[in-house]
Design an enzyme around this catalytic site. Structure first.
Site, PDB file in Angstrom:
ATOM      1  N   GLY A 142       1.094  -0.957  -0.115  1.00  7.48           N
ATOM      2  CA  GLY A 142      -0.304   0.278   0.421  1.00  7.48           C
ATOM      3  C   GLY A 142       0.926   1.263   0.129  1.00  7.48           C
ATOM      4  CE1 TYR A 174      -9.538  -0.251   9.459  1.00 11.61           C
ATOM      5  CE2 TYR A 174     -10.190   0.775  11.980  1.00 11.61           C
ATOM      6  CZ  TYR A 174      -8.749   0.851  10.758  1.00 11.61           C
ATOM      7  OH  TYR A 174      -7.438   1.329  10.480  1.00 11.61           O
TER       8      TYR A 174
END
Length: 289
Positions: free
Chosen positions: A9, A151
């Protein structure tokens, strides 16, 4: 000493800032990114010894391809990439997106690269791991989907994994260490996209810039005195901002029996098995609800 570091990422947010700082310090950075075209543009803007490689953490076939195509050894693997507070969706392998991208892909990638890692594995978590509960229904198939709880579950899974990885590395007699890190409240792309009231409350209000949020990750990845099995985060109030330091995590994140069961389940789901000795099994085979 210059190192080779894999950063997942690395195209935006924390990953880009970590890449920028590592490159400026003279390290070689392998930018593992879902969009190589965009990543190359970012790499050109940063400069330095950068290599872009395609990696889609929402597809285990891509994870395996990335690992198979990576030449030579690396000093540090930074499991940074992830999704945050997104609507319910599934990965190419049918996993709920948070647990699939944030945890299962990182678990698989680490296992596939571990024999080539010379120094340390850094796994990025979040202060919102305190919301997390590891359920038998990891993929939210039998319960009402709540994105922030999904999450939180994935970020708790990151910590359980990082701590369990260190226990297994120690048991196996390896010198490689496993460290967790979190940025505090940082203005990442995921937070900017979320405008809901719940998102702002859970994120903790005003955020610090990405370059400040990246400091704990950089410390975890490069500081010579870091101890495996620890969490590096900001030392300020509620760990929202401040200087990098060893910080606390939830009691649940230190549940070694839960971590061992999650490890076993993660290996089953991904098909990636490594360091299979169980250091804390209690005889239970299911994740606690």
């Amino acid at each position: 000493m210059n190192r080779t570091v894999v950063v997942t990422g690395a195209t935006s947010g924390l990953g880009a800032e970590v890449t920028r700082a590592l490159a400026a310090a003279g390290h070689r950075v392998i930018m593992a990114c879902r969009d190589p075209v965009r990543a190359r543009t970012v790499a050109e803007s940063i400069g330095g010894d950068l290599e872009v490689r395609a990696l889609d953490l929402a597809d285990l076939a891509s994870v395996r391809s990335f690992a198979a195509g990576l030449d030579g050894e690396v000093d540090v693997l930074v499991n940074n990439a992830g999704v945050m507070g997104v609507p319910r969706a599934t990965t190419a392998d049918g996993f709920e997106q948070h647990i699939g991208v944030n945890h299962l892909a990182a678990f698989a990638l680490t296992g596939l690269l571990l024999d080539r890692v010379r120094d340390r594995v850094v796994t990025v978590t979040s202060g919102l791991h305190r919301l997390g509960r590891i359920s038998t229904d990891l993929n939210w198939e039998r319960r009402r989907y709540r994105r922030w709880l999904a999450y939180g579950q994935s970020k708790l899974a990151n910590l359980l994994f990082a701590y369990e990885l260190q226990r297994r590395l120690t048991a196996d007699g390896r010198r490689v260490i496993s460290v967790a890190a979190h940025p505090g409240v940082a203005a990442t792309e995921g937070q900017r996209r979320d405008t809901s009231l719940s998102g702002r409350i859970l994120a903790g209000g005003r955020a610090q810039p990405p370059e400040a949020g990246a400091l704990p990750l950089l410390y975890a990845a490069t500081a010579p005195g870091v101890t495996g099995g620890t969490l590096i985060g900001p030392d300020g109030r509620l760990q929202r901002n401040g200087r990098p330091a060893v910080v606390s995590s939830s009691r649940r994140s230190h549940d070694a029996a839960l971590a061992a069961r999650l490890w076993h389940r993660s290996a089953e789901l991904t098909g990636v098995h490594y360091l299979d000795q169980c250091t804390a099994c209690t005889g239970a085979t299911r994740i606690a609800p």
